[in-house]
Scaffold this motif. Structure first.
Motif, PDB file in Angstrom:
ATOM      1  N   SER A  14      37.039  42.548  43.986  1.00  0.00           N
ATOM      2  CA  SER A  14      35.986  43.030  43.093  1.00  0.00           C
ATOM      3  C   SER A  14      36.077  42.332  41.746  1.00  0.00           C
ATOM      4  O   SER A  14      37.176  42.013  41.270  1.00  0.00           O
ATOM      5  CB  SER A  14      36.118  44.547  42.894  1.00  0.00           C
ATOM      6  OG  SER A  14      35.958  45.221  44.119  1.00  0.00           O
ATOM      7  N   CYS A  15      34.928  42.131  41.130  1.00  0.00           N
ATOM      8  CA  CYS A  15      34.865  41.512  39.813  1.00  0.00           C
ATOM      9  C   CYS A  15      35.569  42.395  38.787  1.00  0.00           C
ATOM     10  O   CYS A  15      35.332  43.614  38.731  1.00  0.00           O
ATOM     11  CB  CYS A  15      33.409  41.287  39.406  1.00  0.00           C
ATOM     12  SG  CYS A  15      33.208  40.620  37.740  1.00  0.00           S
ATOM     13  N   LEU A  16      36.434  41.793  37.977  1.00  0.00           N
ATOM     14  CA  LEU A  16      37.191  42.540  36.987  1.00  0.00           C
ATOM     15  C   LEU A  16      36.276  43.222  35.975  1.00  0.00           C
ATOM     16  O   LEU A  16      36.608  44.265  35.429  1.00  0.00           O
ATOM     17  CB  LEU A  16      38.141  41.579  36.253  1.00  0.00           C
ATOM     18  CG  LEU A  16      39.111  42.183  35.240  1.00  0.00           C
ATOM     19  CD1 LEU A  16      40.072  43.141  35.920  1.00  0.00           C
ATOM     20  CD2 LEU A  16      39.887  41.071  34.536  1.00  0.00           C
ATOM     21  N   ARG A  17      35.077  42.664  35.764  1.00  0.00           N
ATOM     22  CA  ARG A  17      34.182  43.213  34.746  1.00  0.00           C
ATOM     23  C   ARG A  17      33.176  44.217  35.300  1.00  0.00           C
ATOM     24  O   ARG A  17      33.030  45.321  34.782  1.00  0.00           O
ATOM     25  CB  ARG A  17      33.434  42.086  34.039  1.00  0.00           C
ATOM     26  CG  ARG A  17      32.436  42.587  32.992  1.00  0.00           C
ATOM     27  CD  ARG A  17      31.883  41.452  32.160  1.00  0.00           C
ATOM     28  NE  ARG A  17      30.964  41.948  31.155  1.00  0.00           N
ATOM     29  CZ  ARG A  17      29.645  41.794  31.184  1.00  0.00           C
ATOM     30  NH1 ARG A  17      29.083  41.140  32.187  1.00  0.00           N
ATOM     31  NH2 ARG A  17      28.882  42.272  30.219  1.00  0.00           N
ATOM     32  N   CYS A  18      32.469  43.836  36.380  1.00  0.00           N
ATOM     33  CA  CYS A  18      31.355  44.682  36.831  1.00  0.00           C
ATOM     34  C   CYS A  18      31.597  45.362  38.173  1.00  0.00           C
ATOM     35  O   CYS A  18      30.805  46.223  38.574  1.00  0.00           O
ATOM     36  CB  CYS A  18      30.062  43.863  36.900  1.00  0.00           C
ATOM     37  SG  CYS A  18      30.073  42.614  38.210  1.00  0.00           S
ATOM     38  N   GLY A  19      32.647  44.972  38.887  1.00  0.00           N
ATOM     39  CA  GLY A  19      32.966  45.614  40.160  1.00  0.00           C
ATOM     40  C   GLY A  19      32.262  45.035  41.363  1.00  0.00           C
ATOM     41  O   GLY A  19      32.508  45.468  42.497  1.00  0.00           O
ATOM     42  N   LYS A  20      31.390  44.052  41.180  1.00  0.00           N
ATOM     43  CA  LYS A  20      30.692  43.435  42.305  1.00  0.00           C
ATOM     44  C   LYS A  20      31.661  42.568  43.113  1.00  0.00           C
ATOM     45  O   LYS A  20      32.725  42.193  42.620  1.00  0.00           O
ATOM     46  CB  LYS A  20      29.531  42.578  41.802  1.00  0.00           C
ATOM     47  CG  LYS A  20      28.402  43.359  41.138  1.00  0.00           C
ATOM     48  CD  LYS A  20      27.317  42.399  40.658  1.00  0.00           C
ATOM     49  CE  LYS A  20      26.176  43.164  39.964  1.00  0.00           C
ATOM     50  NZ  LYS A  20      25.138  42.237  39.468  1.00  0.00           N
ATOM     51  N   PRO A  21      31.312  42.235  44.359  1.00  0.00           N
ATOM     52  CA  PRO A  21      32.166  41.332  45.142  1.00  0.00           C
ATOM     53  C   PRO A  21      32.415  40.032  44.373  1.00  0.00           C
ATOM     54  O   PRO A  21      31.509  39.475  43.760  1.00  0.00           O
ATOM     55  CB  PRO A  21      31.347  41.075  46.405  1.00  0.00           C
ATOM     56  CG  PRO A  21      30.498  42.296  46.547  1.00  0.00           C
ATOM     57  CD  PRO A  21      30.141  42.710  45.145  1.00  0.00           C
ATOM     58  N   ALA A  22      33.666  39.574  44.395  1.00  0.00           N
ATOM     59  CA  ALA A  22      34.045  38.430  43.575  1.00  0.00           C
ATOM     60  C   ALA A  22      34.589  37.290  44.426  1.00  0.00           C
ATOM     61  O   ALA A  22      35.412  37.512  45.316  1.00  0.00           O
ATOM     62  CB  ALA A  22      35.100  38.859  42.555  1.00  0.00           C
ATOM     63  N   ASN A  23      34.142  36.073  44.152  1.00  0.00           N
ATOM     64  CA  ASN A  23      34.673  34.912  44.861  1.00  0.00           C
ATOM     65  C   ASN A  23      35.072  33.782  43.919  1.00  0.00           C
ATOM     66  O   ASN A  23      35.279  32.651  44.328  1.00  0.00           O
ATOM     67  CB  ASN A  23      33.671  34.395  45.896  1.00  0.00           C
ATOM     68  CG  ASN A  23      32.333  34.030  45.260  1.00  0.00           C
ATOM     69  OD1 ASN A  23      32.218  33.971  44.039  1.00  0.00           O
ATOM     70  ND2 ASN A  23      31.346  33.793  46.087  1.00  0.00           N
ATOM     71  N   LEU A  24      35.152  34.106  42.602  1.00  0.00           N
ATOM     72  CA  LEU A  24      35.643  33.146  41.622  1.00  0.00           C
ATOM     73  C   LEU A  24      36.929  33.682  41.010  1.00  0.00           C
ATOM     74  O   LEU A  24      37.092  34.897  40.880  1.00  0.00           O
ATOM     75  CB  LEU A  24      34.600  32.924  40.522  1.00  0.00           C
ATOM     76  CG  LEU A  24      33.268  32.305  40.948  1.00  0.00           C
ATOM     77  CD1 LEU A  24      32.332  32.238  39.750  1.00  0.00           C
ATOM     78  CD2 LEU A  24      33.483  30.905  41.519  1.00  0.00           C
ATOM     79  N   GLN A  25      37.801  32.769  40.624  1.00  0.00           N
ATOM     80  CA  GLN A  25      39.056  33.193  40.018  1.00  0.00           C
ATOM     81  C   GLN A  25      39.309  32.483  38.704  1.00  0.00           C
ATOM     82  O   GLN A  25      38.880  31.337  38.515  1.00  0.00           O
ATOM     83  CB  GLN A  25      40.231  32.915  40.967  1.00  0.00           C
ATOM     84  CG  GLN A  25      40.353  33.956  42.071  1.00  0.00           C
ATOM     85  CD  GLN A  25      41.716  33.864  42.729  1.00  0.00           C
ATOM     86  OE1 GLN A  25      41.927  33.049  43.601  1.00  0.00           O
ATOM     87  NE2 GLN A  25      42.624  34.702  42.293  1.00  0.00           N
TER      88      GLN A  25
END
Length: 398
Positions: A14-25
């Motif tokens: 999950s995105c650290l900011r918005c909680g959406k699925p995350a695929n960047l680091q």
């Protein structure tokens, strides 16, 4: 910021900011081999919006790594600041110090009693609510209850700073000033907001001579002729109150006296224009005009900020001219104005500790700060000096 090495694996994060699925680091987190759970983002925009708070994770990771490979124990304080300069410790990485000041040893974290209400970073050093709050993008209008709590908190903060002012003298260490701030805050039932905020190791900031802001209290004794800014923030009843002043240490030269007085006047002139309908960008115009007329420069890297239940939030209030601050002042808003004025150039450098900001040319800097409330008729200075405040500024007697 780059993508992760395995897209299929990171999409479950999950995105650290918005909680959406995350695929960047975060590439720095990847380099430091930090857990992906705390370094994943859904977009470049979320990464950039979180950077100011997220980057402190890198500092902590580096310090932990250094400590693990050091014969110096963690209980002796923050590792980098145990060094007193390159001459005694040749292993310290080269740093081009801009002035004469050097880091000195730092004492361990001070204890906060269990009964004191604490902000969410008190235990692990990481603010959780603040970075993702809607008040990072919109300016909150405080309720009457919030305003009353802020009055109480800011009064405590004022009394704490006054206690610190009374002990400033040649021979005292900035760590002793920090002890006074910590104990006075605890005695009033408050928590010193800076303590462990993004891993900051002390209960206040003490910025000496060429330090612009965020100086870490340490074992260096103040010397006759120094100037020192003490920045205090108190957390009490769920809200923060923030202020700072720059003090003379013994006999100070005329140039430093003029710098400190002009900085005080810059803040006073900025406060005088605060009222409903004034653009936030106007604050910088007023400050810049007064400073430049005195032959001084205005720091551009740090600004005033919204404050309340959050330590830092919207609005951002730059102190320099021709800034791009958005918005106008409205009744019920609370924010700080805190100009940093330099004798020489306005540009700053960061010490390797990741906190101490110094002037690029090593010349002196001063700062003053108040927490303000916009009222229907103008402004209420929530952290204003009181009748018991120590008489330390000669120009107030004129």
């Amino acid at each position: 910021m780059g993508g992760g090495s395995d897209a299929a694996e990171t999409t479950s994060l999950s995105c650290l900011r918005c909680g959406k699925p995350a695929n960047l680091q975060c590439p720095k987190c990847v380099e430091l081999k930090l857990p992906r759970e705390g370094a994943s983002f859904c977009s470049q925009d979320c990464f950039k919006a979180t950077w100011s708070s997220h980057k402190s994770v890198h500092v902590k990771a580096k310090l932990s790594s250094l400590e693990q490979n050091s014969e110096l124990g963690r209980n002796e304080g923050w590792l980098y600041c145990l060094r007193r300069g390159q001459d005694r410790f040749p292993k310290l990485p080269y740093f081009d110090w801009t002035g004469t000041l050097r880091p000195y040893p730092i004492s361990p974290y001070r204890v906060v009693p269990a009964n004191i209400e604490k902000p969410d970073w008190a235990i692990d050093g990481i603010p959780k609510i603040e970075p993702n709050s809607e008040w990072q993008h919109a300016v909150e209008i405080k309720t009457p209850d919030q305003i009353q709590k802020m009055r109480e908190t800011c009064r405590i903060a004022r009394e704490v700073l006054d206690a610190a002012a009374r002990v400033v003298r040649p021979g005292i260490t900035t760590d002793e000033i920090d002890r006074v701030v910590h104990e006075a805050t605890i005695a009033a039932g408050g928590y010193p907001s800076p303590l462990n905020y993004h891993f900051f190791p002390k209960s206040c900031c003490t910025s000496v001579n060429e330090v612009i802001c965020h100086g870490i209290p340490d074992a260096r004794k103040l010397e006759d002729g120094d100037i020192v800014n003490v920045d205090v923030t108190v957390y009490y009843k769920g809200v923060h109150g923030d202020l700072n002043e720059t003090f003379f240490v013994g006999n100070v030269d005329e140039s430093s006296r003029q710098l400190v007085q002009c900085t005080y006047e810059c803040l006073e002139k900025a406060i005088s224009i605060v009222k409903p309908g004034v653009r936030f960008r106007e604050v910088g115009e007023v400050i810049n005009r007064h400073a430049t007329m005195a032959g001084l420069s205005v720091v551009k890297s740090y600004c005033g900020h919204g404050i309340g239940e959050l330590f830092h939030c919207a609005p951002n209030i730059p102190h320099y001219a021709r800034n791009k601050a958005v918005g106008v002042m409205k009744v019920g808003q609370t924010f700080t104005i805190e100009p940093m004025i330099n004798t020489g150039v306005w540009r700053d450098r960061m010490w390797p500790d990741g906190w101490t900001a110094v002037t690029a040319d090593g010349k002196r800097s001063a700062q003053f700060e108040h927490t303000l409330l916009v009222t229907e008729t103008g402004v209420e200075v929530l952290t204003a000096r009181v009748s018991s405040s120590p008489n330390v500024f000669p120009w107030l007697n004129a």
